[in-house]
Design a protein around this motif. Structure first.
Motif, PDB file in Angstrom:
ATOM      1  N   HIS A 174       0.858  -1.191   0.000  1.00  0.00           N
ATOM      2  CA  HIS A 174       0.000   0.000   0.000  1.00  0.00           C
ATOM      3  C   HIS A 174       0.897   1.245   0.000  1.00  0.00           C
ATOM      4  O   HIS A 174       2.128   1.132   0.051  1.00  0.00           O
ATOM      5  N   LEU A 175       0.247   2.422  -0.043  1.00  0.00           N
ATOM      6  CA  LEU A 175       1.011   3.661  -0.233  1.00  0.00           C
ATOM      7  C   LEU A 175       0.746   4.672   0.864  1.00  0.00           C
ATOM      8  O   LEU A 175      -0.401   4.856   1.286  1.00  0.00           O
ATOM      9  N   ARG A 176       1.822   5.333   1.319  1.00  0.00           N
ATOM     10  CA  ARG A 176       1.658   6.537   2.124  1.00  0.00           C
ATOM     11  C   ARG A 176       2.329   7.677   1.370  1.00  0.00           C
ATOM     12  O   ARG A 176       3.454   7.523   0.881  1.00  0.00           O
ATOM     13  N   VAL A 177       1.621   8.788   1.291  1.00  0.00           N
ATOM     14  CA  VAL A 177       2.160   9.982   0.628  1.00  0.00           C
ATOM     15  C   VAL A 177       1.793  11.200   1.465  1.00  0.00           C
ATOM     16  O   VAL A 177       0.970  11.110   2.385  1.00  0.00           O
ATOM     17  N   GLY A 178       2.380  12.336   1.154  1.00  0.00           N
ATOM     18  CA  GLY A 178       1.984  13.566   1.842  1.00  0.00           C
ATOM     19  C   GLY A 178       3.155  14.499   2.048  1.00  0.00           C
ATOM     20  O   GLY A 178       4.324  14.122   1.870  1.00  0.00           O
ATOM     21  N   MET A 179       2.825  15.718   2.443  1.00  0.00           N
ATOM     22  CA  MET A 179       3.842  16.764   2.580  1.00  0.00           C
ATOM     23  C   MET A 179       4.741  16.550   3.795  1.00  0.00           C
ATOM     24  O   MET A 179       5.754  17.229   3.922  1.00  0.00           O
ATOM     25  N   GLU A 180       4.390  15.617   4.681  1.00  0.00           N
ATOM     26  CA  GLU A 180       5.350  15.239   5.732  1.00  0.00           C
ATOM     27  C   GLU A 180       6.626  14.695   5.082  1.00  0.00           C
ATOM     28  O   GLU A 180       7.722  14.883   5.610  1.00  0.00           O
ATOM     29  N   ASP A 181       6.448  14.007   3.957  1.00  0.00           N
ATOM     30  CA  ASP A 181       7.551  13.274   3.343  1.00  0.00           C
ATOM     31  C   ASP A 181       8.084  13.911   2.060  1.00  0.00           C
ATOM     32  O   ASP A 181       9.245  13.712   1.706  1.00  0.00           O
ATOM     33  N   THR A 182       7.223  14.622   1.340  1.00  0.00           N
ATOM     34  CA  THR A 182       7.569  15.073  -0.014  1.00  0.00           C
ATOM     35  C   THR A 182       6.994  16.458  -0.276  1.00  0.00           C
ATOM     36  O   THR A 182       5.773  16.643  -0.151  1.00  0.00           O
ATOM     37  N   LEU A 183       7.846  17.394  -0.647  1.00  0.00           N
ATOM     38  CA  LEU A 183       7.368  18.772  -0.857  1.00  0.00           C
ATOM     39  C   LEU A 183       7.382  19.198  -2.322  1.00  0.00           C
ATOM     40  O   LEU A 183       6.978  20.318  -2.640  1.00  0.00           O
ATOM     41  N   THR A 184       7.877  18.321  -3.201  1.00  0.00           N
ATOM     42  CA  THR A 184       7.857  18.662  -4.634  1.00  0.00           C
ATOM     43  C   THR A 184       7.263  17.504  -5.434  1.00  0.00           C
ATOM     44  O   THR A 184       7.451  16.332  -5.087  1.00  0.00           O
ATOM     45  N   ALA A 207       7.989  17.316  -8.711  1.00  0.00           N
ATOM     46  CA  ALA A 207       9.136  17.059  -9.589  1.00  0.00           C
ATOM     47  C   ALA A 207      10.128  18.175  -9.299  1.00  0.00           C
ATOM     48  O   ALA A 207       9.787  19.124  -8.584  1.00  0.00           O
ATOM     49  N   LYS A 208      11.315  18.067  -9.843  1.00  0.00           N
ATOM     50  CA  LYS A 208      12.325  19.100  -9.574  1.00  0.00           C
ATOM     51  C   LYS A 208      11.761  20.482  -9.935  1.00  0.00           C
ATOM     52  O   LYS A 208      11.271  20.693 -11.053  1.00  0.00           O
ATOM     53  N   GLY A 209      11.758  21.397  -8.979  1.00  0.00           N
ATOM     54  CA  GLY A 209      11.297  22.765  -9.240  1.00  0.00           C
ATOM     55  C   GLY A 209       9.791  22.925  -9.247  1.00  0.00           C
ATOM     56  O   GLY A 209       9.282  24.015  -9.548  1.00  0.00           O
ATOM     57  N   LEU A 210       9.049  21.865  -8.950  1.00  0.00           N
ATOM     58  CA  LEU A 210       7.586  21.942  -8.972  1.00  0.00           C
ATOM     59  C   LEU A 210       7.039  21.634  -7.578  1.00  0.00           C
ATOM     60  O   LEU A 210       6.853  20.469  -7.201  1.00  0.00           O
ATOM     61  N   PRO A 211       6.800  22.696  -6.780  1.00  0.00           N
ATOM     62  CA  PRO A 211       6.365  22.446  -5.399  1.00  0.00           C
ATOM     63  C   PRO A 211       4.954  21.883  -5.309  1.00  0.00           C
ATOM     64  O   PRO A 211       4.113  22.149  -6.183  1.00  0.00           O
ATOM     65  N   VAL A 212       4.714  21.108  -4.272  1.00  0.00           N
ATOM     66  CA  VAL A 212       3.356  20.630  -3.983  1.00  0.00           C
ATOM     67  C   VAL A 212       2.568  21.820  -3.431  1.00  0.00           C
ATOM     68  O   VAL A 212       3.030  22.500  -2.517  1.00  0.00           O
ATOM     69  N   ASN A 213       1.396  22.061  -3.999  1.00  0.00           N
ATOM     70  CA  ASN A 213       0.562  23.159  -3.498  1.00  0.00           C
ATOM     71  C   ASN A 213      -0.493  22.688  -2.525  1.00  0.00           C
ATOM     72  O   ASN A 213      -1.067  23.475  -1.772  1.00  0.00           O
ATOM     73  N   HIS A 214      -0.807  21.404  -2.591  1.00  0.00           N
ATOM     74  CA  HIS A 214      -1.826  20.844  -1.702  1.00  0.00           C
ATOM     75  C   HIS A 214      -1.565  19.346  -1.599  1.00  0.00           C
ATOM     76  O   HIS A 214      -1.223  18.699  -2.602  1.00  0.00           O
ATOM     77  N   ASN A 215      -1.751  18.807  -0.400  1.00  0.00           N
ATOM     78  CA  ASN A 215      -1.563  17.360  -0.212  1.00  0.00           C
ATOM     79  C   ASN A 215      -2.386  16.521  -1.180  1.00  0.00           C
ATOM     80  O   ASN A 215      -1.987  15.409  -1.545  1.00  0.00           O
ATOM     81  N   ALA A 216      -3.548  17.052  -1.584  1.00  0.00           N
ATOM     82  CA  ALA A 216      -4.418  16.278  -2.480  1.00  0.00           C
ATOM     83  C   ALA A 216      -3.706  15.946  -3.788  1.00  0.00           C
ATOM     84  O   ALA A 216      -3.993  14.922  -4.417  1.00  0.00           O
ATOM     85  N   GLU A 217      -2.753  16.787  -4.189  1.00  0.00           N
ATOM     86  CA  GLU A 217      -2.018  16.493  -5.436  1.00  0.00           C
ATOM     87  C   GLU A 217      -1.230  15.191  -5.288  1.00  0.00           C
ATOM     88  O   GLU A 217      -1.138  14.392  -6.229  1.00  0.00           O
ATOM     89  N   LEU A 218      -0.644  14.989  -4.139  1.00  0.00           N
ATOM     90  CA  LEU A 218       0.127  13.755  -3.906  1.00  0.00           C
ATOM     91  C   LEU A 218      -0.798  12.548  -3.807  1.00  0.00           C
ATOM     92  O   LEU A 218      -0.477  11.453  -4.276  1.00  0.00           O
ATOM     93  N   VAL A 219      -1.958  12.750  -3.187  1.00  0.00           N
ATOM     94  CA  VAL A 219      -2.926  11.640  -3.090  1.00  0.00           C
ATOM     95  C   VAL A 219      -3.459  11.304  -4.488  1.00  0.00           C
ATOM     96  O   VAL A 219      -3.571  10.117  -4.852  1.00  0.00           O
ATOM     97  N   GLU A 220      -3.757  12.339  -5.269  1.00  0.00           N
ATOM     98  CA  GLU A 220      -4.252  12.089  -6.638  1.00  0.00           C
ATOM     99  C   GLU A 220      -3.226  11.301  -7.448  1.00  0.00           C
ATOM    100  O   GLU A 220      -3.572  10.380  -8.184  1.00  0.00           O
TER     101      GLU A 220
END
Ligand code: KMH
Ligand code: ZN
Length: 276
Positions: free
Chosen positions: A222-232, A234-247
């Motif tokens: 299974h998968l865990r994702v989120g801004m605790e672990d990952t803030l981009t 891709a290189k130079g492309l910041p996460v704007n919302h946790n939902a992007e990582l879940v999507e």
């Protein structure tokens, strides 16, 4: 068709709000995040909370309020971090269980954590584990290294199964000081898991996120994702919302023919207490 448990870890304790304004740190932001992430395919949320100045805290009142608020607005399984921040004392970390979450993280050993040390000595691990059994809270065993996998064998041999009878682990990979976020390390860790393990997820820190997600799906995890672990993203492309990582995780899981499971399915998988 088999399905995938997606856990979102939206905040963590390491990133400062000033450095990342998109990080959800207030109760309103956490609730909004939880709702959007559930809609995007998450079934469980791993919560760290912050104080009025956005600093990590294990304040019991705030923890209890956060558990209630997420429960009131979503169907997500609520997992509280018992790891907190590297500076949190052991008694505060044990007290997290007083907030009565569905699940708590439980790290299986000490690990270097960047320039810091995340302390989890054996007596603390066993005390927290027995407390989780007593309080009927399902632990998620956090495994940062192969030594933590060995410690999980030892814990289950000595103290038996967790509340609910299922054993769920999360491989936390790519922490500077822990196992690397590679397919090879993931396979080694999964092959060494105790036979009592009924499900496992994996998360890759930073740029190891996609490698670890693909390897986990390939191995049936299974998968865990989120801004605790990952803030981009891709290189130079910041996460704007946790939902992007879940999507993104939901899209990968769907492509792997294992679409996201609902919170109710996840409750069955983990056998969390139903009547909290
Ligand atoms: N913040 C780390 C020191 C957990 O949530 O249990 C610990 C951590 C693990 O994040
Ligand atoms: Zn955490």
């Amino acid at each position: 068709m088999a399905s995938t448990l997606i856990t979102v870890a939206p905040t963590g304790a390491e990133t400062a709000k000033a450095d990342c304004p998109a990080l959800p740190t207030t109760l309103d932001e956490l609730v909004e995040t939880a709702k959007r992430c559930e809609a995007a395919g998450a079934a469980m949320i791993h919560l760290h909370i912050r104080d009025g100045e956005h600093r990590p805290t294990l304040d019991l009142g705030r923890l209890t309020e956060a558990v209630a608020a997420v429960r009131a607005s979503t169907g997500l399984i609520v997992q509280l971090s018992s790891g907190g921040a590297v500076t949190d004392p052991y008694d505060h970390r044990l007290r997290v269980l007083d907030a009565e979450p569905d699940s708590c993280s439980l790290t299986m050993g000490t690990v270097n954590f960047g320039d810091d040390v995340f302390m989890n000595p054996w007596p603390f691990v066993t005390e927290l584990y027995q407390l989780s059994q007593e309080r009927e809270i399902v632990p998620e065993f956090e495994l940062f290294d192969l030594g933590h996998v060995a410690a999980l064998h030892r814990l289950l041999d000595k103290f038996g199964l967790p509340y609910g009878g299922r054993v769920h682990c999360d491989l936390v990979m790519g922490v500077p000081g822990g196992m690397p976020g590679t397919a090879e390390a993931l396979v080694a860790a999964v092959n060494a898991l105790p036979p009592a393990v009924t499900s496992w997820s994996a998360t890759g820190i930073g740029r190891t996120s996609i490698t670890v997600a693909l390897a986990a799906l390939s191995k049936g995890g299974h998968l865990r994702v989120g801004m605790e672990d990952t803030l981009t993203l891709a290189k130079g492309l910041p996460v704007n919302h946790n939902a992007e990582l879940v999507e993104r995780a939901a899209a990968l899981a769907t492509m792997a023919q294992r679409p996201p499971m609902s919170p109710d399915e996840a409750r069955d998988l983990l056998n969390v207490k139903r009547d909290r």
